[in-house]
Design a protein around this motif. Structure first.
Motif, PDB file in Angstrom:
ATOM      1  N   UNK A 188       0.786  -1.223   0.000  1.00  7.52           N
ATOM      2  CA  UNK A 188       0.000   0.000   0.000  1.00  7.52           C
ATOM      3  C   UNK A 188       0.814   1.266   0.000  1.00  7.52           C
ATOM      4  N   UNK A 189       2.137   1.163  -0.210  1.00  5.39           N
ATOM      5  CA  UNK A 189       2.993   2.345  -0.213  1.00  5.39           C
ATOM      6  C   UNK A 189       3.872   2.332  -1.457  1.00  5.39           C
ATOM      7  N   UNK A 190       3.872   3.433  -2.198  1.00 11.74           N
ATOM      8  CA  UNK A 190       4.804   3.634  -3.303  1.00 11.74           C
ATOM      9  C   UNK A 190       5.670   4.834  -2.968  1.00 11.74           C
ATOM     10  N   UNK A 191       6.963   4.753  -3.268  1.00 15.22           N
ATOM     11  CA  UNK A 191       7.884   5.841  -2.981  1.00 15.22           C
ATOM     12  C   UNK A 191       8.818   6.029  -4.175  1.00 15.22           C
ATOM     13  N   UNK A 192       9.045   7.280  -4.549  1.00 15.95           N
ATOM     14  CA  UNK A 192       9.902   7.576  -5.705  1.00 15.95           C
ATOM     15  C   UNK A 192      10.817   8.739  -5.360  1.00 15.95           C
ATOM     16  N   UNK A 193      12.100   8.601  -5.655  1.00 15.17           N
ATOM     17  CA  UNK A 193      13.053   9.688  -5.448  1.00 15.17           C
ATOM     18  C   UNK A 193      12.961  10.652  -6.610  1.00 15.17           C
ATOM     19  N   UNK A 194      12.787  11.926  -6.309  1.00 10.91           N
ATOM     20  CA  UNK A 194      12.697  12.965  -7.335  1.00 10.91           C
ATOM     21  C   UNK A 194      13.579  14.122  -6.900  1.00 10.91           C
ATOM     22  N   UNK A 195      14.641  14.385  -7.668  1.00 11.85           N
ATOM     23  CA  UNK A 195      15.576  15.439  -7.281  1.00 11.85           C
ATOM     24  C   UNK A 195      16.211  15.133  -5.945  1.00 11.85           C
ATOM     25  N   UNK A 196      16.163  16.111  -5.031  1.00 11.35           N
ATOM     26  CA  UNK A 196      16.765  15.909  -3.718  1.00 11.35           C
ATOM     27  C   UNK A 196      15.802  15.397  -2.672  1.00 11.35           C
ATOM     28  N   UNK A 197      14.609  14.995  -3.080  1.00  7.76           N
ATOM     29  CA  UNK A 197      13.628  14.525  -2.109  1.00  7.76           C
ATOM     30  C   UNK A 197      12.870  13.315  -2.615  1.00  7.76           C
ATOM     31  N   UNK A 198      11.736  13.038  -1.970  1.00  7.52           N
ATOM     32  CA  UNK A 198      10.939  11.863  -2.290  1.00  7.52           C
ATOM     33  C   UNK A 198       9.467  12.235  -2.377  1.00  7.52           C
ATOM     34  N   UNK A 199       8.736  11.418  -3.119  1.00  6.87           N
ATOM     35  CA  UNK A 199       7.275  11.503  -3.181  1.00  6.87           C
ATOM     36  C   UNK A 199       6.725  10.129  -2.814  1.00  6.87           C
ATOM     37  N   UNK A 200       5.739  10.083  -1.898  1.00  6.53           N
ATOM     38  CA  UNK A 200       5.099   8.829  -1.510  1.00  6.53           C
ATOM     39  C   UNK A 200       3.623   8.893  -1.891  1.00  6.53           C
ATOM     40  N   UNK A 201       3.052   7.732  -2.146  1.00  5.20           N
ATOM     41  CA  UNK A 201       1.615   7.599  -2.295  1.00  5.20           C
ATOM     42  C   UNK A 201       1.185   6.393  -1.474  1.00  5.20           C
ATOM     43  N   UNK A 202       0.238   6.604  -0.577  1.00  9.19           N
ATOM     44  CA  UNK A 202      -0.182   5.568   0.362  1.00  9.19           C
ATOM     45  C   UNK A 202      -1.689   5.364   0.245  1.00  9.19           C
ATOM     46  N   UNK A 203      -2.126   4.113   0.098  1.00  9.04           N
ATOM     47  CA  UNK A 203      -3.557   3.855   0.055  1.00  9.04           C
ATOM     48  C   UNK A 203      -3.890   2.443  -0.352  1.00  9.04           C
ATOM     49  N   UNK A 204      -5.180   2.129  -0.278  1.00 11.92           N
ATOM     50  CA  UNK A 204      -5.678   0.797  -0.579  1.00 11.92           C
ATOM     51  C   UNK A 204      -5.894   0.659  -2.083  1.00 11.92           C
ATOM     52  N   UNK A 205      -4.801   0.480  -2.813  1.00 11.40           N
ATOM     53  CA  UNK A 205      -4.800   0.208  -4.247  1.00 11.40           C
ATOM     54  C   UNK A 205      -3.770  -0.878  -4.520  1.00 11.40           C
ATOM     55  N   UNK A 206      -3.928  -1.623  -5.616  1.00 12.13           N
ATOM     56  CA  UNK A 206      -2.867  -2.559  -5.983  1.00 12.13           C
ATOM     57  C   UNK A 206      -1.532  -1.833  -6.133  1.00 12.13           C
ATOM     58  N   UNK A 207      -0.442  -2.514  -5.792  1.00 18.00           N
ATOM     59  CA  UNK A 207       0.873  -1.884  -5.839  1.00 18.00           C
ATOM     60  C   UNK A 207       1.183  -1.324  -7.222  1.00 18.00           C
ATOM     61  N   UNK A 208       0.754  -2.013  -8.262  1.00 13.12           N
ATOM     62  CA  UNK A 208       1.030  -1.548  -9.617  1.00 13.12           C
ATOM     63  C   UNK A 208       0.379  -0.191  -9.885  1.00 13.12           C
ATOM     64  N   UNK A 209      -0.827   0.030  -9.344  1.00 16.18           N
ATOM     65  CA  UNK A 209      -1.516   1.300  -9.541  1.00 16.18           C
ATOM     66  C   UNK A 209      -0.833   2.429  -8.775  1.00 16.18           C
TER      67      UNK A 209
END
Length: 248
Positions: A188-209
């Protein structure tokens, strides 16, 4: 749909009390079940529900000895969680709800085991959609692909730096976070490094989404989101002090 939305509007001013069993299996926790005196509040966005969900009446059932009508909510598009609500036939307010994964696996459930003889009056302010927040978010995170039907509904500063945006499809709630650090991988957590920081998305969705929503984010520039922090801070919908209660 009209009947269900009417019951959810009624729940803004009337609430059942008693003994509620709350079970949360997503996100996982050490003690998944607990007792409460009322149903945990779900920030229903009534304007988004008809856009994103189909509603069917699935018969009648007793909850805590009271007759209820069971409503099934199924996403029209995408892979969001499905919901079931049990609405008291006399009081016209929820006595139980259930959130399920697309494969029908239980994510969480709250249901009255015992209910008091009469509901109480409350003032649960309906959540609002901040005008202009969606285009501002897409400009701040170019390449972001919000999941189907999902809209940003709130924003706040994080104590450890960055911002947290609340997203909703009317029922399901997601968190989009900009942060100086990443987060440990988990369902339920996706995390991506962008530049000098990170973006997360958390929720009840399939990991691929979740991963697909962040896959093409190429920049983080949240300066344009600052004006919306004042809007969020002035909205008392999630402030317990603003939710006055009186007995009937």
């Amino acid at each position: 749909m009209t009947d269900l939305l009417g019951a959810l509007r009624q729940a803004q001013t009337l609430e059942a009390r008693g003994v509620v069993e709350v079970t949360v299996l997503f996100p996982p926790r050490q003690l998944p079940s607990k007792a409460a005196k009322a149903l945990p509040r779900v920030p229903f966005h009534l304007g988004l529900i008809p856009r994103n969900f189909g509603v069917s009446r699935a018969g009648t059932e007793n909850v805590a000895g009271r007759p209820t009508t069971r409503f099934e909510l199924t996403p029209k598009v995408g892979l969001a969680a499905r919901w079931t609500l049990w609405i008291d036939q006399r009081w016209n307010i929820p006595l139980a709800y259930q959130e399920s994964f697309p494969d029908s696996t239980l994510a969480r459930r709250a249901t009255f085991q015992k209910v008091n003889a009469a509901p109480v009056k409350v003032q649960n302010l309906p959540p609002t959609l901040p005008q202009g927040l969606r285009p501002a978010l897409l400009a701040a995170l170019p390449g972001l692909r919000l999941p189907a039907g999902v809209q940003p509904v709130g924003i706040r500063n994080r104590a450890n730096g960055g911002l947290e945006l609340s997203l909703s499809d009317g029922i399901n709630v997601f968190a989009l976070v900009t942060a100086p650090r990443g987060v440990r991988a988990a369902p339920g957590i996706a995390s991506r490094k962008v530049g000098g920081g990170f973006v997360w998305l958390v929720g009840n969705l399939p990991q691929s989404a979740l991963d697909a929503a962040l896959a093409k984010v190429r920049q983080v520039n949240t300066a344009g989101l600052g004006t919306f922090l004042t809007v969020d801070a002035s909205n008392p919908q999630n402030d317990p002090k603003s939710q006055k209660e009186t007995t009937p």
